[in-house]
Design a protein around this motif. Structure first.
Motif, PDB file in Angstrom:
ATOM      1  N   VAL A 171      -5.875   4.057  -2.339  1.00  0.00           N
ATOM      2  CA  VAL A 171      -4.433   3.839  -2.068  1.00  0.00           C
ATOM      3  C   VAL A 171      -3.866   2.800  -2.767  1.00  0.00           C
ATOM      4  O   VAL A 171      -4.622   1.636  -2.435  1.00  0.00           O
ATOM      5  CB  VAL A 171      -4.190   4.018  -0.542  1.00  0.00           C
ATOM      6  CG1 VAL A 171      -2.920   3.746  -0.142  1.00  0.00           C
ATOM      7  CG2 VAL A 171      -4.703   5.272   0.099  1.00  0.00           C
ATOM      8  N   GLU A 172      -2.949   2.803  -3.492  1.00  0.00           N
ATOM      9  CA  GLU A 172      -2.485   1.583  -4.244  1.00  0.00           C
ATOM     10  C   GLU A 172      -0.762   1.278  -3.612  1.00  0.00           C
ATOM     11  O   GLU A 172      -0.252   2.165  -3.361  1.00  0.00           O
ATOM     12  CB  GLU A 172      -2.247   1.896  -5.816  1.00  0.00           C
ATOM     13  CG  GLU A 172      -3.588   2.095  -6.391  1.00  0.00           C
ATOM     14  CD  GLU A 172      -3.576   2.298  -7.889  1.00  0.00           C
ATOM     15  OE1 GLU A 172      -2.238   2.432  -8.539  1.00  0.00           O
ATOM     16  OE2 GLU A 172      -4.638   2.524  -8.348  1.00  0.00           O
ATOM     17  N   GLY A 173      -0.711   0.099  -3.450  1.00  0.00           N
ATOM     18  CA  GLY A 173       0.399  -0.414  -3.185  1.00  0.00           C
ATOM     19  C   GLY A 173       0.729  -0.616  -1.596  1.00  0.00           C
ATOM     20  O   GLY A 173       2.030  -0.887  -1.297  1.00  0.00           O
ATOM     21  N   PRO A 189       1.372  -2.213   8.337  1.00  0.00           N
ATOM     22  CA  PRO A 189       0.957  -1.739   7.057  1.00  0.00           C
ATOM     23  C   PRO A 189       2.349  -0.875   6.542  1.00  0.00           C
ATOM     24  O   PRO A 189       2.822  -0.169   7.450  1.00  0.00           O
ATOM     25  CB  PRO A 189      -0.037  -0.830   7.275  1.00  0.00           C
ATOM     26  CG  PRO A 189      -0.258  -0.645   8.856  1.00  0.00           C
ATOM     27  CD  PRO A 189       0.779  -1.865   9.386  1.00  0.00           C
ATOM     28  N   THR A 190       2.490  -0.813   5.313  1.00  0.00           N
ATOM     29  CA  THR A 190       3.371   0.089   4.704  1.00  0.00           C
ATOM     30  C   THR A 190       2.663   1.026   3.866  1.00  0.00           C
ATOM     31  O   THR A 190       1.407   0.807   3.401  1.00  0.00           O
ATOM     32  CB  THR A 190       4.409  -0.868   3.751  1.00  0.00           C
ATOM     33  OG1 THR A 190       3.415  -1.372   2.636  1.00  0.00           O
ATOM     34  CG2 THR A 190       5.032  -1.892   4.401  1.00  0.00           C
ATOM     35  N   ALA A 191       3.232   2.234   3.702  1.00  0.00           N
ATOM     36  CA  ALA A 191       2.680   3.353   2.947  1.00  0.00           C
ATOM     37  C   ALA A 191       2.470   2.939   1.645  1.00  0.00           C
ATOM     38  O   ALA A 191       3.154   2.133   0.984  1.00  0.00           O
ATOM     39  CB  ALA A 191       3.538   4.598   3.156  1.00  0.00           C
ATOM     40  N   GLY A 192       1.228   3.339   1.052  1.00  0.00           N
ATOM     41  CA  GLY A 192       1.039   3.235  -0.536  1.00  0.00           C
ATOM     42  C   GLY A 192       0.948   4.586  -1.213  1.00  0.00           C
ATOM     43  O   GLY A 192       1.198   5.554  -0.497  1.00  0.00           O
TER      44      GLY A 192
END
Length: 103
Positions: free
Chosen positions: A13-15, A24-27
């Motif tokens: 999972v990047e970003g 946490p924010t979505a990657g």
């Protein structure tokens, strides 16, 4: 082995970061190359407890042995996209060097 679809497993999972509140924010999920597999619909009421809740098994997947270290799969059967699924339980190795997964 007879196949009728493909699976992709999440490799990374990047970003994904934390916002100013520490949430946490979505990657963006990075997927593997397509892996040929046999996807069968499960018609009984079997299931497993995952993350404290009971989840009913939807599909049984048979695949040639692959290094699977991900619990998130994306499935396509007969050119129809089935969706993203969590692997329920541990992969089962067979004597024919195949792996059975339940999602």
């Amino acid at each position: 082995m007879r196949t009728n679809g493909f699976l992709w497993y999440a490799t990374s999972v990047e970003g994904a970061t934390l916002d100013e509140d520490g949430e946490p924010t979505a990657g963006e999920i990075q997927w593997s190359d397509p892996v040929p597999c046999l996807i069968q619909f499960v018609t009984n009421n079997k299931g497993a407890y995952a993350d404290g809740t009971f989840k009913q098994i939807a599909y049984k997947i048979v695949v040639e042995s692959i290094p699977l270290d991900s619990s998130l799969l994306k499935l396509e059967r007969d050119s129809q996209y089935l969706g993203e699924f969590l692997v329920l339980g541990k992969p089962i190795k067979t004597t024919m060097d195949r792996t059975i997964l339940y999602v």
